[in-house]
Enzyme design. Structure first.
Site, PDB file in Angstrom:
ATOM      1  N   ASP A  30       0.858  -1.191   0.000  1.00  0.00           N
ATOM      2  CA  ASP A  30       0.000   0.000   0.000  1.00  0.00           C
ATOM      3  C   ASP A  30       0.890   1.236   0.000  1.00  0.00           C
ATOM      4  O   ASP A  30       1.984   1.227   0.563  1.00  0.00           O
ATOM      5  CB  ASP A  30      -0.933   0.011   1.218  1.00  0.00           C
ATOM      6  CG  ASP A  30      -2.172   0.851   0.968  1.00  0.00           C
ATOM      7  OD1 ASP A  30      -3.260   0.267   0.776  1.00  0.00           O
ATOM      8  OD2 ASP A  30      -2.054   2.101   0.939  1.00  0.00           O
ATOM      9  N   THR A 121     -13.667  -3.418  -8.337  1.00  0.00           N
ATOM     10  CA  THR A 121     -14.873  -3.457  -9.170  1.00  0.00           C
ATOM     11  C   THR A 121     -14.686  -2.440 -10.303  1.00  0.00           C
ATOM     12  O   THR A 121     -14.515  -1.243 -10.038  1.00  0.00           O
ATOM     13  CB  THR A 121     -16.101  -3.083  -8.315  1.00  0.00           C
ATOM     14  OG1 THR A 121     -16.169  -4.013  -7.238  1.00  0.00           O
ATOM     15  CG2 THR A 121     -17.383  -3.136  -9.134  1.00  0.00           C
ATOM     16  N   GLU A 150     -14.675  -9.343  -6.439  1.00  0.00           N
ATOM     17  CA  GLU A 150     -14.806  -9.783  -5.053  1.00  0.00           C
ATOM     18  C   GLU A 150     -16.252  -9.568  -4.585  1.00  0.00           C
ATOM     19  O   GLU A 150     -16.837  -8.534  -4.860  1.00  0.00           O
ATOM     20  CB  GLU A 150     -13.825  -8.987  -4.176  1.00  0.00           C
ATOM     21  CG  GLU A 150     -13.814  -9.405  -2.736  1.00  0.00           C
ATOM     22  CD  GLU A 150     -13.658 -10.901  -2.560  1.00  0.00           C
ATOM     23  OE1 GLU A 150     -12.645 -11.463  -3.003  1.00  0.00           O
ATOM     24  OE2 GLU A 150     -14.569 -11.536  -1.991  1.00  0.00           O
ATOM     25  N   PHE A 151     -16.780 -10.556  -3.866  1.00  0.00           N
ATOM     26  CA  PHE A 151     -18.178 -10.469  -3.425  1.00  0.00           C
ATOM     27  C   PHE A 151     -18.322 -10.393  -1.907  1.00  0.00           C
ATOM     28  O   PHE A 151     -19.421 -10.527  -1.389  1.00  0.00           O
ATOM     29  CB  PHE A 151     -18.962 -11.682  -3.952  1.00  0.00           C
ATOM     30  CG  PHE A 151     -18.970 -11.764  -5.455  1.00  0.00           C
ATOM     31  CD1 PHE A 151     -19.855 -11.001  -6.201  1.00  0.00           C
ATOM     32  CD2 PHE A 151     -18.073 -12.577  -6.125  1.00  0.00           C
ATOM     33  CE1 PHE A 151     -19.847 -11.046  -7.591  1.00  0.00           C
ATOM     34  CE2 PHE A 151     -18.056 -12.639  -7.514  1.00  0.00           C
ATOM     35  CZ  PHE A 151     -18.946 -11.866  -8.253  1.00  0.00           C
ATOM     36  N   PHE A 253     -32.065 -10.851   2.187  1.00  0.00           N
ATOM     37  CA  PHE A 253     -32.231  -9.480   1.687  1.00  0.00           C
ATOM     38  C   PHE A 253     -33.693  -9.039   1.625  1.00  0.00           C
ATOM     39  O   PHE A 253     -34.060  -8.210   0.803  1.00  0.00           O
ATOM     40  CB  PHE A 253     -31.556  -9.320   0.313  1.00  0.00           C
ATOM     41  CG  PHE A 253     -30.128  -8.873   0.439  1.00  0.00           C
ATOM     42  CD1 PHE A 253     -29.163  -9.738   0.907  1.00  0.00           C
ATOM     43  CD2 PHE A 253     -29.748  -7.570   0.131  1.00  0.00           C
ATOM     44  CE1 PHE A 253     -27.849  -9.338   1.073  1.00  0.00           C
ATOM     45  CE2 PHE A 253     -28.438  -7.148   0.293  1.00  0.00           C
ATOM     46  CZ  PHE A 253     -27.487  -8.046   0.764  1.00  0.00           C
ATOM     47  N   GLY A 257     -35.328  -1.723   6.032  1.00  0.00           N
ATOM     48  CA  GLY A 257     -34.342  -0.947   6.791  1.00  0.00           C
ATOM     49  C   GLY A 257     -34.258   0.454   6.231  1.00  0.00           C
ATOM     50  O   GLY A 257     -35.075   0.859   5.392  1.00  0.00           O
ATOM     51  N   GLY A 261     -26.701   1.277   1.755  1.00  0.00           N
ATOM     52  CA  GLY A 261     -25.627   2.270   1.788  1.00  0.00           C
ATOM     53  C   GLY A 261     -24.304   1.559   1.624  1.00  0.00           C
ATOM     54  O   GLY A 261     -24.237   0.507   0.983  1.00  0.00           O
ATOM     55  N   CYS A 264     -20.332   0.171  -1.714  1.00  0.00           N
ATOM     56  CA  CYS A 264     -20.506  -0.578  -2.974  1.00  0.00           C
ATOM     57  C   CYS A 264     -21.853  -0.379  -3.674  1.00  0.00           C
ATOM     58  O   CYS A 264     -21.888   0.055  -4.823  1.00  0.00           O
ATOM     59  CB  CYS A 264     -20.277  -2.060  -2.721  1.00  0.00           C
ATOM     60  SG  CYS A 264     -18.570  -2.393  -2.288  1.00  0.00           S
ATOM     61  N   LYS A 267     -22.556   3.147  -5.358  1.00  0.00           N
ATOM     62  CA  LYS A 267     -21.702   3.496  -6.506  1.00  0.00           C
ATOM     63  C   LYS A 267     -21.837   2.473  -7.629  1.00  0.00           C
ATOM     64  O   LYS A 267     -21.802   2.828  -8.799  1.00  0.00           O
ATOM     65  CB  LYS A 267     -20.258   3.695  -6.053  1.00  0.00           C
ATOM     66  CG  LYS A 267     -19.345   2.494  -6.163  1.00  0.00           C
ATOM     67  CD  LYS A 267     -17.893   2.853  -5.921  1.00  0.00           C
ATOM     68  CE  LYS A 267     -17.054   1.651  -5.519  1.00  0.00           C
ATOM     69  NZ  LYS A 267     -16.921   0.591  -6.495  1.00  0.00           N
TER      70      LYS A 267
HETATM   71  N1  LIG Z   1     -15.395  -2.662   0.461  1.00  0.00           N
HETATM   72  C1  LIG Z   1     -16.118  -3.674   0.028  1.00  0.00           C
HETATM   73  O1  LIG Z   1     -16.952  -4.238   0.738  1.00  0.00           O
HETATM   74  C2  LIG Z   1     -15.929  -4.189  -1.378  1.00  0.00           C
HETATM   75  C3  LIG Z   1     -16.481  -5.435  -1.741  1.00  0.00           C
HETATM   76  C4  LIG Z   1     -16.274  -5.901  -3.027  1.00  0.00           C
HETATM   77  C5  LIG Z   1     -15.562  -5.127  -3.944  1.00  0.00           C
HETATM   78  N2  LIG Z   1     -15.062  -3.919  -3.574  1.00  0.00           N
HETATM   79  C6  LIG Z   1     -14.285  -3.147  -4.546  1.00  0.00           C
HETATM   80  O2  LIG Z   1     -12.905  -3.354  -4.240  1.00  0.00           O
HETATM   81  C7  LIG Z   1     -12.152  -2.164  -4.535  1.00  0.00           C
HETATM   82  C8  LIG Z   1     -11.392  -1.712  -3.295  1.00  0.00           C
HETATM   83  O3  LIG Z   1     -12.320  -1.317  -2.322  1.00  0.00           O
HETATM   84  P1  LIG Z   1     -11.886  -1.092  -0.802  1.00  0.00           P
HETATM   85  O4  LIG Z   1     -13.149  -0.858  -0.045  1.00  0.00           O
HETATM   86  O5  LIG Z   1     -10.969  -2.173  -0.379  1.00  0.00           O
HETATM   87  O6  LIG Z   1     -11.054   0.283  -0.927  1.00  0.00           O
HETATM   88  P2  LIG Z   1     -10.171   0.966   0.207  1.00  0.00           P
HETATM   89  O7  LIG Z   1     -10.232   2.418  -0.052  1.00  0.00           O
HETATM   90  O8  LIG Z   1     -10.563   0.435   1.544  1.00  0.00           O
HETATM   91  O9  LIG Z   1      -8.678   0.440  -0.088  1.00  0.00           O
HETATM   92  C9  LIG Z   1      -7.933   0.803  -1.200  1.00  0.00           C
HETATM   93  C10 LIG Z   1      -6.456   0.872  -0.803  1.00  0.00           C
HETATM   94  O10 LIG Z   1      -5.676   1.091  -1.981  1.00  0.00           O
HETATM   95  C11 LIG Z   1      -4.573   1.898  -1.622  1.00  0.00           C
HETATM   96  N3  LIG Z   1      -3.977   2.509  -2.820  1.00  0.00           N
HETATM   97  C12 LIG Z   1      -4.507   3.438  -3.638  1.00  0.00           C
HETATM   98  N4  LIG Z   1      -3.639   3.751  -4.631  1.00  0.00           N
HETATM   99  C13 LIG Z   1      -2.528   2.982  -4.426  1.00  0.00           C
HETATM  100  C14 LIG Z   1      -1.282   2.856  -5.091  1.00  0.00           C
HETATM  101  N5  LIG Z   1      -0.982   3.582  -6.164  1.00  0.00           N
HETATM  102  N6  LIG Z   1      -0.379   1.981  -4.606  1.00  0.00           N
HETATM  103  C15 LIG Z   1      -0.654   1.255  -3.504  1.00  0.00           C
HETATM  104  N7  LIG Z   1      -1.814   1.333  -2.824  1.00  0.00           N
HETATM  105  C16 LIG Z   1      -2.746   2.192  -3.272  1.00  0.00           C
HETATM  106  C17 LIG Z   1      -5.160   2.903  -0.650  1.00  0.00           C
HETATM  107  O11 LIG Z   1      -4.160   3.507   0.149  1.00  0.00           O
HETATM  108  C18 LIG Z   1      -6.122   2.019   0.150  1.00  0.00           C
HETATM  109  O12 LIG Z   1      -5.489   1.492   1.309  1.00  0.00           O
HETATM  110  C19 LIG Z   1     -13.163  -1.155  -5.073  1.00  0.00           C
HETATM  111  O13 LIG Z   1     -13.195  -1.243  -6.465  1.00  0.00           O
HETATM  112  C20 LIG Z   1     -14.483  -1.656  -4.494  1.00  0.00           C
HETATM  113  O14 LIG Z   1     -15.585  -1.268  -5.277  1.00  0.00           O
HETATM  114  C21 LIG Z   1     -15.212  -3.436  -2.306  1.00  0.00           C
END
Ligand SMILES: NC(=O)c1ccc[n+]([C@@H]2O[C@H](COP(=O)([O-])OP(=O)(O)OC[C@H]3O[C@@H](n4cnc5c(N)ncnc54)[C@H](O)[C@@H]3O)[C@@H](O)[C@H]2O)c1
Length: 449
Positions: A30, A121, A150-151, A253, A257, A261, A264, A267
């Site tokens: 990261d 995503t 990822e789900f 589901f 509620g 929100g 995911c 957006k």
């Molecule tokens: N959060 C969920 O429940 C969920 C579930 C399924 C899919 N997704 C998808 O997964 C993706 C990630 O979501 P998230 O919630 O984990 O995001 P997040 O913001 O929690 O994490 C993203 C991470 O990427 C890092 N990052 C950004 N640019 C970087 C770079 N150049 N080099 C290294 N690290 C970098 C950020 O510092 C951050 O820690 C999104 O596309 C989201 O839609 C999220």
């Protein structure tokens, strides 16, 4: 085989920890130095049940590593998962700048053949675009690009990652290597009879959006049915059971509620409508779902003031003026500290605008901090605490927004004496209306007479 995961957020950290738990060697990368330092020091930056245990176990076993050195992490690994955020731009498109920036870094730093797996995503055709960037800037390195959406659900992320309903893998049709590599990574799941769906890059990308859009539709549907139940005197709990037992519908589901929100559903539904419009093939159902969900959330604030006006027999326009409202639950659902697009972020500012003094409770300190940080300029009077009784003390109205266990198990008979007025508005339907009435409360919930 060494795996690296770029982006150590909700998805990346769980993915990295999960793969190491399956026996792989994993490097989590990261750019956020504080995040990586705190994980190395033993502190997990997000609230996610049992994540700290698997991170610490696999760190100690030497299978799980953390770094900010992207180039080194890339050089050492054979397979690179990218899990950076793809947030929403103002018109609903996905912001792919983090993904593109990482792709350029991967192209530059790669020294030999790599499999690049997109976990973020991303809109349909993004993986092809990533493939083109890698070929153009990769100095002749061979890249196999895979889509592996990822789900997992926040709050149950570790369980979901380790027990997936299915795994979706999209590859170029001529890319046998990528498929073989991914089969090796997911072999333990395949042995456990988890279904693996091999498909094209485009179908895989679209499966993720369709899954979230379908689930969002179920949520919006049951909320509309709850409103209809209120209007005609029917009961949503019995209705949900009555339809959910039909195997073609299913019972998950179907709980009313305060709207969907989180990071995911809002957006992803919006992005799907934009992608569909761009393809000249609008998805009208999802457009309606988005409208339905946002008007549902907006209506709920008004329901609080209407209900209070009814209880106190006063004008609903000023029913909340000067009243103390205890809002229970700030995160968008239980077991997470994520407040992104949570109902609380819409309803609390509305209540304050009506002249109410609002105090919020959430059992997780980081949720209270995130909320106050986000709203410190717009609603500086708002206070959030992790101590329930401090928030309930002297409240004229209690509003339940999140189904945290700490909230669901409140003994209302005992709490009656610390409240100023016995009004509970429960937008999670956590409590028994008859019992609440028996305890002397004015109690409102969704779709239950
Ligand atoms: N959060 C969920 O429940 C969920 C579930 C399924 C899919 N997704 C998808 O997964 C993706 C990630 O979501 P998230 O919630 O984990 O995001 P997040 O913001 O929690 O994490 C993203 C991470 O990427 C890092 N990052 C950004 N640019 C970087 C770079 N150049 N080099 C290294 N690290 C970098 C950020 O510092 C951050 O820690 C999104 O596309 C989201 O839609 C999220």
């Amino acid at each position: 085989m060494i795996i690296s995961v770029i982006g150590t957020g909700h998805v990346g950290l769980v993915t990295g920890a999960g793969f190491s738990e399956m026996g792989h060697t994993v490097i989590c990368i990261d750019q956020n130095q504080d995040k990586i330092t705190s994980i190395i020091d033993g502190s997990i930056p997000i609230y996610e049940p049992s994540l700290d245990e698997i991170v610490s176990r696999n760190k100690s076993s030497g299978r799980l590593h953390f770094t900010t050195d992207l180039a080194e992490g890339i050089c050492l690994s054979d397979v690179i998962f990218i899990a950076v955020d793809t947030p929403q731009l103002s018109h609903g498109q996905s912001d792919l700048s983090q993904l593109e920036s990482v792709t350029h870094q991967v192209a530059k730093a790669s020294n030999n053949k790599k499999t690049i797996v997109i976990k973020s995503t991303v809109p349909v055709s993004t993986c092809r675009r990533i493939d083109r960037i890698l070929r153009k800037y990769g100095n002749g390195t061979v890249f196999n690009v895979v889509s592996n959406p990822e789900f997992l659900r926040e709050g149950k992320a570790v369980y979901d990652f380790m027990n997936p309903d299915r795994i979706v893998l999209g590859t170029r049709s001529d890319d046998k290597d990528a498929k073989r590599t991914m089969m090796k990574i997911y072999e333990p799941f395949e042995k456990d009879h988890v279904e693996i769906i091999y498909t094209t890059l485009e179908t895989s990308e679209l499966i993720k959006y369709s899954a979230n859009a379908f689930l969002a539709t179920k949520v919006a549907f049951i909320n509309e049915m709850a409103n209809l139940c209120d209007a005609v005197g029917a009961n949503i709990t019995e209705l949900a059971r009555g339809i959910g037992l039909d195997n073609r519908i299913g019972s998950s589901f179907l709980k009313p509620g305060p709207g969907y929100g989180g990071s995911c559903f809002p957006k992803d539904t919006l992005s799907l409508t934009v992608q569909a419009q761009e393809a000249n093939c609008p998805v009208r159902i999802i457009e309606s779902v988005i409208n339905s969900n946002s008007s549902h959330i907006r209506r709920l604030g008004r329901r609080v003031s209407d209900f209070c006006a009814e209880c106190w027999n006063i004008d609903c326009k000023s029913s909340l003026l000067g009243k103390k409202i205890a809002v229970l639950g700030l995160s968008f659902k239980a077991n997470t500290d994520d407040i992104r697009s949570a109902a609380s972020t819409v309803i609390i500012p509305f209540l304050i605008k009506q002249g109410a003094k609002v105090m919020g409770f959430d059992p997780v300190l980081s949720a209270t901090e995130k909320f106050t940080d986000q709203f410190q300029d717009t609603i500086p009077t708002f206070e959030a605490k992790t101590d329930l009784d401090t928030v309930l003390w002297g409240a004229d109205v209690v509003l339940v927004l999140t189904e945290w266990e700490e909230i669901a198990k409140i003994d209302w008979l005992k709490k009656r004496s610390i409240l100023n007025s016995p009004i509970v508005v429960d937008f999670r339907n956590l409590f028994n209306p008859d019992l609440m009435r028996k305890y002397g409360y004015h109690y409102a919930s969704l779709g239950r007479p």
